[in-house]
Motif scaffolding. Structure first.
Motif, PDB file in Angstrom:
ATOM      1  N   LEU A 222    -110.269-124.722  12.066  1.00 35.09           N
ATOM      2  CA  LEU A 222    -109.748-124.492  10.729  1.00 35.09           C
ATOM      3  C   LEU A 222    -110.063-123.083  10.219  1.00 35.09           C
ATOM      4  CD1 LEU A 222    -110.642-127.922   9.073  1.00 35.09           C
ATOM      5  CD2 LEU A 222    -108.449-127.195  10.031  1.00 35.09           C
ATOM      6  N   LEU A 223    -110.931-122.398  10.909  1.00 36.28           N
ATOM      7  CA  LEU A 223    -111.203-121.015  10.539  1.00 36.28           C
ATOM      8  C   LEU A 223    -110.018-120.141  10.929  1.00 36.28           C
ATOM      9  CD1 LEU A 223    -114.916-120.770  11.750  1.00 36.28           C
ATOM     10  CD2 LEU A 223    -114.095-121.081   9.402  1.00 36.28           C
ATOM     11  N   TYR A 224    -109.863-119.035  10.226  1.00 37.63           N
ATOM     12  CA  TYR A 224    -108.662-118.227  10.405  1.00 37.63           C
ATOM     13  C   TYR A 224    -108.718-117.422  11.703  1.00 37.63           C
ATOM     14  CZ  TYR A 224    -105.093-114.690   9.688  1.00 37.63           C
ATOM     15  OH  TYR A 224    -104.008-113.874   9.852  1.00 37.63           O
ATOM     16  N   GLU A 225    -107.640-117.472  12.438  1.00 40.85           N
ATOM     17  CA  GLU A 225    -107.424-116.640  13.611  1.00 40.85           C
ATOM     18  C   GLU A 225    -105.926-116.464  13.785  1.00 40.85           C
ATOM     19  OE1 GLU A 225    -107.959-114.192  15.450  1.00 40.85           O
ATOM     20  OE2 GLU A 225    -109.716-114.954  16.536  1.00 40.85           O
ATOM     21  N   THR A 226    -105.519-115.284  14.238  1.00 40.00           N
ATOM     22  CA  THR A 226    -104.093-115.035  14.427  1.00 40.00           C
ATOM     23  C   THR A 226    -103.547-115.922  15.547  1.00 40.00           C
ATOM     24  OG1 THR A 226    -104.537-113.249  15.995  1.00 40.00           O
ATOM     25  CG2 THR A 226    -104.344-112.659  13.667  1.00 40.00           C
ATOM     26  N   GLN A 227    -102.271-116.188  15.481  1.00 40.75           N
ATOM     27  CA  GLN A 227    -101.624-117.018  16.493  1.00 40.75           C
ATOM     28  C   GLN A 227    -101.136-116.208  17.684  1.00 40.75           C
ATOM     29  OE1 GLN A 227    -101.691-120.362  16.189  1.00 40.75           O
ATOM     30  NE2 GLN A 227    -102.874-119.900  14.332  1.00 40.75           N
ATOM     31  N   ASP A 228    -101.253-114.882  17.575  1.00 41.27           N
ATOM     32  CA  ASP A 228    -100.821-114.043  18.691  1.00 41.27           C
ATOM     33  C   ASP A 228    -101.762-114.218  19.872  1.00 41.27           C
ATOM     34  OD1 ASP A 228     -98.817-113.084  17.057  1.00 41.27           O
ATOM     35  OD2 ASP A 228    -100.060-111.430  16.304  1.00 41.27           O
ATOM     36  N   LEU A 229    -101.294-113.793  21.037  1.00 43.01           N
ATOM     37  CA  LEU A 229    -102.122-113.898  22.238  1.00 43.01           C
ATOM     38  C   LEU A 229    -103.268-112.903  22.201  1.00 43.01           C
ATOM     39  CD1 LEU A 229     -99.364-114.313  24.991  1.00 43.01           C
ATOM     40  CD2 LEU A 229    -100.777-116.093  23.931  1.00 43.01           C
TER      41      LEU A 229
ATOM     42  N   TRP B 174    -110.442-107.569   3.850  1.00 43.21           N
ATOM     43  CA  TRP B 174    -111.645-107.514   3.021  1.00 43.21           C
ATOM     44  C   TRP B 174    -111.890-108.850   2.315  1.00 43.21           C
ATOM     45  CZ3 TRP B 174    -114.840-103.518   3.622  1.00 43.21           C
ATOM     46  CH2 TRP B 174    -114.316-102.338   4.149  1.00 43.21           C
ATOM     47  N   ARG B 175    -110.947-109.750   2.425  1.00 42.75           N
ATOM     48  CA  ARG B 175    -111.099-111.087   1.852  1.00 42.75           C
ATOM     49  C   ARG B 175    -110.990-112.190   2.902  1.00 42.75           C
ATOM     50  NH1 ARG B 175    -113.152-108.684  -1.375  1.00 42.75           N
ATOM     51  NH2 ARG B 175    -112.727-108.445  -3.605  1.00 42.75           N
ATOM     52  N   LEU B 176    -110.312-111.910   3.996  1.00 43.04           N
ATOM     53  CA  LEU B 176    -110.148-112.924   5.049  1.00 43.04           C
ATOM     54  C   LEU B 176    -110.188-112.227   6.407  1.00 43.04           C
ATOM     55  CD1 LEU B 176    -109.565-115.858   5.866  1.00 43.04           C
ATOM     56  CD2 LEU B 176    -107.117-115.315   5.726  1.00 43.04           C
ATOM     57  N   CYS B 177    -111.177-112.569   7.197  1.00 41.52           N
ATOM     58  CA  CYS B 177    -111.341-111.981   8.522  1.00 41.52           C
ATOM     59  C   CYS B 177    -111.008-113.012   9.591  1.00 41.52           C
ATOM     60  CB  CYS B 177    -112.778-111.489   8.718  1.00 41.52           C
ATOM     61  SG  CYS B 177    -113.298-110.242   7.529  1.00 41.52           S
ATOM     62  N   THR B 178    -110.701-112.520  10.766  1.00 41.39           N
ATOM     63  CA  THR B 178    -110.432-113.407  11.892  1.00 41.39           C
ATOM     64  C   THR B 178    -111.747-113.851  12.541  1.00 41.39           C
ATOM     65  OG1 THR B 178    -110.289-111.596  13.485  1.00 41.39           O
ATOM     66  CG2 THR B 178    -108.252-112.219  12.323  1.00 41.39           C
ATOM     67  N   VAL B 179    -111.665-114.918  13.313  1.00 41.41           N
ATOM     68  CA  VAL B 179    -112.841-115.397  14.049  1.00 41.41           C
ATOM     69  C   VAL B 179    -113.344-114.314  15.001  1.00 41.41           C
ATOM     70  CG1 VAL B 179    -113.609-117.065  15.778  1.00 41.41           C
ATOM     71  CG2 VAL B 179    -112.200-117.825  13.853  1.00 41.41           C
TER      72      VAL B 179
END
Length: 419
Positions: A285-292, A331-336
């Motif tokens: 559920l943590l944010y990460e891009t869907q790109d490869l 600055w508000r939402l970073c990727t895993v």
């Protein structure tokens, strides 16, 4: 225009990857084009990196191993002043890699960073060679116990050359090892397994360069002359640069991925801003891009780890962000992956800290130990038959010419470093 060019490159990259002809880690050639697996990287490129790295080490230790002796015998410095200048210079050599690494990662890339700093390195070595060769660039020889001091200009020219060498090695140290690792595609299990072999060979070539400079080059400096003793490292460095440039068509390069300090700051700011948020038990559920690939150029995605969960708050998708649908503000939402980069850095701090004491002792090898060796009686001390025991003339450590006399050496109370 720049955005259109970047989009074209990405489209070409994706099209070529579908044919499994290019690397899967996004590496490119010197012109920014995706590279073919069969004609680049691996052991096609590594010999050039190994050769240039070995030459650089020989040049570096050709200067550093006996620098304290030059400062004392040619610039007429005292023991304390010479040791302090050597230690300060060595500290600079090991601090500047922080700057070189940032330039490589954020702006220039490893290849161009090395190319620029190789130039500074060679200019510095040429300056030192001139100082050792031209009498006007160093003080006159001692007359008895009277030793004239170096002028301000003589000091300035010598130390400019010396710190250009420090600048050069500081740009090469953080780049040459990763450049070698870049020649092996992490997405290919066969290539990934061969990466460890490269590091073994690289360490071997580094130590060969250090051994030759600490023995043969130092011998030339002491017995033949400092001009030739400094000209040899300069020539070897020039050869190393030629070797490095000759391998350009075979290198796999990674595009600069932006400043690591910016990414680290973004994680800290985002996690503090959402300090009251609750980290979900399900890490998916943590944010990460869907790109490869990762959003940072040249960096692959990293899996989530369970340590330092407070930093995971930077990757928690808040209600306001979810409603707005804007996930672009780092600055508000970073990727895993961003969070894991900072976690890796924090986990490395104890290792770095443990090296402080070792480095403090290691620094004495090229200052205190050399000065101590120069004070020893370095004449012939034992002879029996054909075996002769002598103390090495560079003043670093005694050497036993005949291994048959090791027991006799210790029996007489002499310290034998290598026999």
């Amino acid at each position: 225009m720049a955005a259109a060019d970047e989009g074209r490159i990405l489209l070409e990259d994706d099209a070529l990857q579908q044919n499994d002809e290019v690397t899967g880690d996004g590496s490119v050639d010197i012109k920014g084009r995706p590279v073919l697996k069969n004609s680049t990287g691996k052991w096609k490129a590594c010999p050039f990196i190994l050769g240039s790295g070995g030459c650089e080490r020989l040049a570096f230790y050709g200067i550093s191993s006996n620098l304290v002796t030059y400062l004392k015998s040619k610039l007429h410095e005292g023991n304390v002043s010479a040791a302090r200048n050597v230690t300060t210079w060595q500290g600079t050599c090991y601090f500047i890699p922080l700057i070189g690494g940032v330039l490589a990662d954020a702006y220039w890339g490893r290849y161009w960073t090395m190319a620029v700093f190789f130039t500074f390195y060679l200019i510095g070595l040429c300056t030192l060679t001139l100082c050792a060769s031209i009498p006007a660039l160093r003080p006159a020889e001692c007359v008895g116990t009277v030793c004239p001091s170096a002028t301000t200009a003589q000091y300035a020219i010598f130390f400019i050359g010396l710190y250009l060498v420090a600048l050069g090695t500081g740009g090469i140290k953080p780049c040459i090892w990763p450049l070698g690792a870049d020649q092996f595609d992490d997405t290919d299990p066969r290539e990934r397994g061969k990466k460890g072999s490269f590091f073994n060979w690289f360490y071997f070539f580094n130590n060969i360069g250090a051994f030759l400079s600490s023995s043969l080059v130092v011998l030339v400096q002491e017995d033949i002359g400092w001009g030739l003793g400094y000209a040899i490292p300069t020539l070897v460095m020039a050869i190393g640069i030629v070797i490095f440039v000759a391998g350009t068509p075979f290198y796999r390069l990674h595009r600069p991925g932006g400043s690591p300090f910016t990414r680290i700051s973004q994680v800290l700011v985002a996690s503090f801003h959402k300090r009251n948020s609750v980290v979900p038990e399900d890490s998916s559920l943590l944010y990460e891009t869907q790109d490869l690939r990762s959003t940072s150029k040249g960096i692959r995605k990293l899996d989530h780890s369970n340590e330092l969960k407070c930093l995971d708050k930077a990757a928690v998708v808040s209600d306001s962000v979810f409603k707005s649908g804007d996930f672009s503000n780092r600055w508000r939402l970073c990727t895993v992956t961003q969070v894991e980069e900072l976690k890796i850095l924090i986990r490395m701090f104890p290792i770095w800290a443990s090296g402080i004491i070792f480095s403090a002792v290691y620094a004495q090898m090229s200052s205190l130990f050399v000065e101590q060796g120069k004070m020893m009686d370095r004449t012939e001390i034992y002879e029996e038959g054909k075996g002769i025991l002598r103390v090495a003339k560079n003043g670093n450590w005694p050497f036993c010419v005949s291994p048959l006399h090791v027991g006799s050496c210790f029996g007489r109370g002499y310290a034998i470093a290598a026999c």
